[in-house]
Scaffold this motif. Structure first.
Motif, short mmCIF file in Angstrom:
data_model
loop_
_atom_site.label_atom_id
_atom_site.label_comp_id
_atom_site.label_asym_id
_atom_site.label_seq_id
_atom_site.Cartn_x
_atom_site.Cartn_y
_atom_site.Cartn_z
N LEU A 103 61.55 16.30 11.99
CA LEU A 103 60.13 15.94 11.93
C LEU A 103 59.33 16.85 12.86
CD1 LEU A 103 60.29 12.03 12.05
CD2 LEU A 103 59.99 13.48 10.03
N PRO A 104 58.10 17.20 12.48
CA PRO A 104 57.24 17.96 13.41
C PRO A 104 57.04 17.19 14.71
CG PRO A 104 56.30 17.91 11.19
CD PRO A 104 57.45 16.94 11.19
N HIS A 105 56.68 17.91 15.75
CA HIS A 105 56.46 17.27 17.05
C HIS A 105 55.33 16.25 16.95
CE1 HIS A 105 56.20 16.73 21.37
NE2 HIS A 105 54.90 16.94 21.29
N PHE A 106 55.52 15.09 17.57
CA PHE A 106 54.47 14.09 17.58
C PHE A 106 54.49 13.32 18.89
CE2 PHE A 106 58.16 11.87 15.88
CZ PHE A 106 58.09 10.59 16.42
N GLY A 238 46.99 8.27 12.54
CA GLY A 238 47.79 9.46 12.80
C GLY A 238 46.99 10.69 12.40
N VAL A 239 46.85 11.64 13.31
CA VAL A 239 46.03 12.83 13.08
C VAL A 239 46.86 14.08 13.32
CG1 VAL A 239 44.06 14.15 13.94
CG2 VAL A 239 43.86 11.69 13.61
N ARG A 240 46.74 15.05 12.41
CA ARG A 240 47.40 16.34 12.61
C ARG A 240 46.53 17.22 13.49
NH1 ARG A 240 46.19 20.13 9.47
NH2 ARG A 240 45.89 18.71 7.70
N ARG A 241 47.13 17.76 14.54
CA ARG A 241 46.41 18.63 15.44
C ARG A 241 46.37 20.06 14.91
NH1 ARG A 241 49.84 16.38 20.61
NH2 ARG A 241 48.24 15.03 21.55
N LEU A 247 49.29 13.48 16.59
CA LEU A 247 48.95 12.47 17.58
C LEU A 247 48.78 11.14 16.87
CD1 LEU A 247 48.14 11.57 20.42
CD2 LEU A 247 45.77 12.19 19.87
N LEU A 248 49.64 10.19 17.22
CA LEU A 248 49.55 8.83 16.69
C LEU A 248 48.90 7.96 17.75
CD1 LEU A 248 53.15 8.45 15.19
CD2 LEU A 248 51.18 9.65 14.23
N THR A 249 47.80 7.32 17.41
CA THR A 249 47.03 6.55 18.38
C THR A 249 47.02 5.07 17.99
OG1 THR A 249 45.59 8.44 18.85
CG2 THR A 249 44.80 6.26 19.49
N LEU A 250 47.44 4.24 18.94
CA LEU A 250 47.38 2.79 18.79
C LEU A 250 46.36 2.26 19.79
CD1 LEU A 250 51.22 2.39 18.67
CD2 LEU A 250 49.73 1.58 16.83
N LEU A 251 45.45 1.44 19.32
CA LEU A 251 44.41 0.88 20.18
C LEU A 251 44.73 -0.57 20.52
CD1 LEU A 251 41.19 2.28 18.45
CD2 LEU A 251 42.51 3.27 20.34
N PRO A 252 44.09 -1.12 21.55
CA PRO A 252 44.31 -2.54 21.86
C PRO A 252 43.97 -3.43 20.68
CG PRO A 252 43.13 -1.43 23.64
CD PRO A 252 43.17 -0.47 22.50
N ILE A 277 37.87 8.27 11.27
CA ILE A 277 37.55 9.42 10.41
C ILE A 277 36.87 10.52 11.20
CG2 ILE A 277 36.09 10.15 8.48
CD1 ILE A 277 36.64 7.38 7.23
N LEU A 278 35.98 10.14 12.11
CA LEU A 278 35.24 11.15 12.87
C LEU A 278 36.15 11.97 13.78
CD1 LEU A 278 32.02 9.10 13.75
CD2 LEU A 278 32.28 10.92 12.05
N GLN A 279 37.35 11.48 14.07
CA GLN A 279 38.29 12.27 14.87
C GLN A 279 38.79 13.49 14.10
OE1 GLN A 279 41.51 9.99 16.61
NE2 GLN A 279 40.21 8.20 16.87
N ALA A 280 38.92 13.36 12.79
CA ALA A 280 39.41 14.46 11.95
C ALA A 280 38.89 14.23 10.54
CB ALA A 280 40.94 14.53 11.97
N PRO A 281 37.60 14.46 10.29
CA PRO A 281 37.01 14.07 9.00
C PRO A 281 37.66 14.74 7.80
CG PRO A 281 35.49 15.42 10.30
CD PRO A 281 36.60 15.03 11.21
N GLU A 282 38.21 15.93 7.97
CA GLU A 282 38.83 16.60 6.82
C GLU A 282 40.11 15.92 6.38
OE1 GLU A 282 40.94 18.18 10.35
OE2 GLU A 282 38.86 17.67 9.86
#
Length: 304
Positions: A103-106, A238-241, A247-252, A277-282
């Motif tokens: 798997l790619p780095h995450f 989950g967003v591709r850099r 980067l997988l982000t979990l919020l409270p 979406i605004l983190q990575a709109p594409e």
């Protein structure tokens, strides 16, 4: 023979050409990850120019959701979206077929929020949305956590076979999309369920509510599920850099949720998805006709 007949064997000779393509693609998914990224981008740019209908859907969605962008800026965003879709094909292949070490780095940020919610043993609704990174992000998170989810089995026998082994068999539990009782039961048993309510269908659990300020058919079931089961609602994306890592982000878990108003809860979910979406709109799934089936009084914005 109709290819959409679920009772036809996926190994029928009529499907052998498709299986050949699948195995060629599977070999491509073993290439170094930077090579797959370049191939995916190229495939996406090809589809941008070749598939006019979907290009028009994307253009309409972007015009509605980002009216402050210029025409040139929206076109550039649309091209980047198709590139992300092309990469998403390879992400799906890697998610379904690659060993964990390939798997790619995450990285996972905020894993304690999911751990804390799961520890309460009241179930977790893992609130996410349909991004082009959907399959790979789910596979990466499942490498660290036990996840269940909803699924809709494709009609095409070959695709159904591939999805069975690539996605459905990895879910604990795997719940058919229309099995509301099964979903409620899984949450009450303490399972974590991957849940993306951003592609609304008209039902008793839907309403017309703003999405990026535009009226859209919206699923209002998230708050109802939380109220019926006591499950925590933990936002996830989950967003591709740019470097090809993830980067997988979990919020409270959402506090004071649900309220006594399902529509207000659904609006809150929409706002959370908009923030993602605004983190990575594409990387959002703009090829989906998000503003269809709105009913009387609303124009068909996809009509040409």
């Amino acid at each position: 023979m109709a290819s959409r007949d679920r009772h036809v064997s996926p190994f029928h000779p009529a499907f052998w050409p498709l299986w050949t393509g699948v195995w060629i693609f599977r070999l491509l998914c073993r290439l170094p990850w930077p090579v797959q990224l370049r191939l995916g981008k190229s495939a996406g740019r090809f589809f941008f120019h070749a598939v006019r209908f979907r290009r028009d859907v994307v253009a309409t969605n972007l015009k509605l959701c980002f009216p402050d962008l210029s025409t040139a800026e929206r076109r550039a965003l649309g091209i980047r979206h198709f590139e992300a879709m092309g990469i998403g094909m390879f992400e799906t292949g890697v998610a379904w077929w690659a060993e964990e070490q390939r798997l790619p780095h995450f990285e996972i940020h905020g894993r304690e929020h999911l751990e804390n919610a799961a520890a309460a043993k009241k179930g977790v609704i893992l609130l996410t949305a349909h991004f082009t990174t959907l399959e790979l992000g789910g596979r990466m998170l499942a490498a660290r956590f036990t996840l269940g989810g909803l699924f809709r089995r494709p009609d095409h026998p070959v695709i159904a076979r591939l999805m069975q082994h690539g996605r459905i068999d990895t879910l604990t539990p795997a719940i058919p999309m229309n099995d509301l009782r099964g979903l409620i039961r899984a949450l009450k048993q303490g399972h974590t369920i991957w849940y993306a309510p951003d592609q609304g269908r008209r039902s008793k659990f839907s309403a017309i509510l703003p999405f990026f300020g535009v009226p859209a058919l919206t699923n209002t079931a998230t708050g109802r599920l939380a109220a019926m089961t006591g499950a925590a609602v933990v936002p996830f994306v989950g967003v591709r850099r740019p470097d090809g890592s993830y980067l997988l982000t979990l919020l409270p878990a959402l506090d004071t949720f649900p309220s006594n108003d399902p529509n207000e809860d659904a609006l809150r979910v929409n706002r959370q998805i908009e923030n993602f979406i605004l983190q990575a709109p594409e990387q959002y799934f703009w090829v989906h006709r998000r503003f269809k089936r709105r009913g009387a009084g609303f124009p068909n914005v996809y009509q040409r």
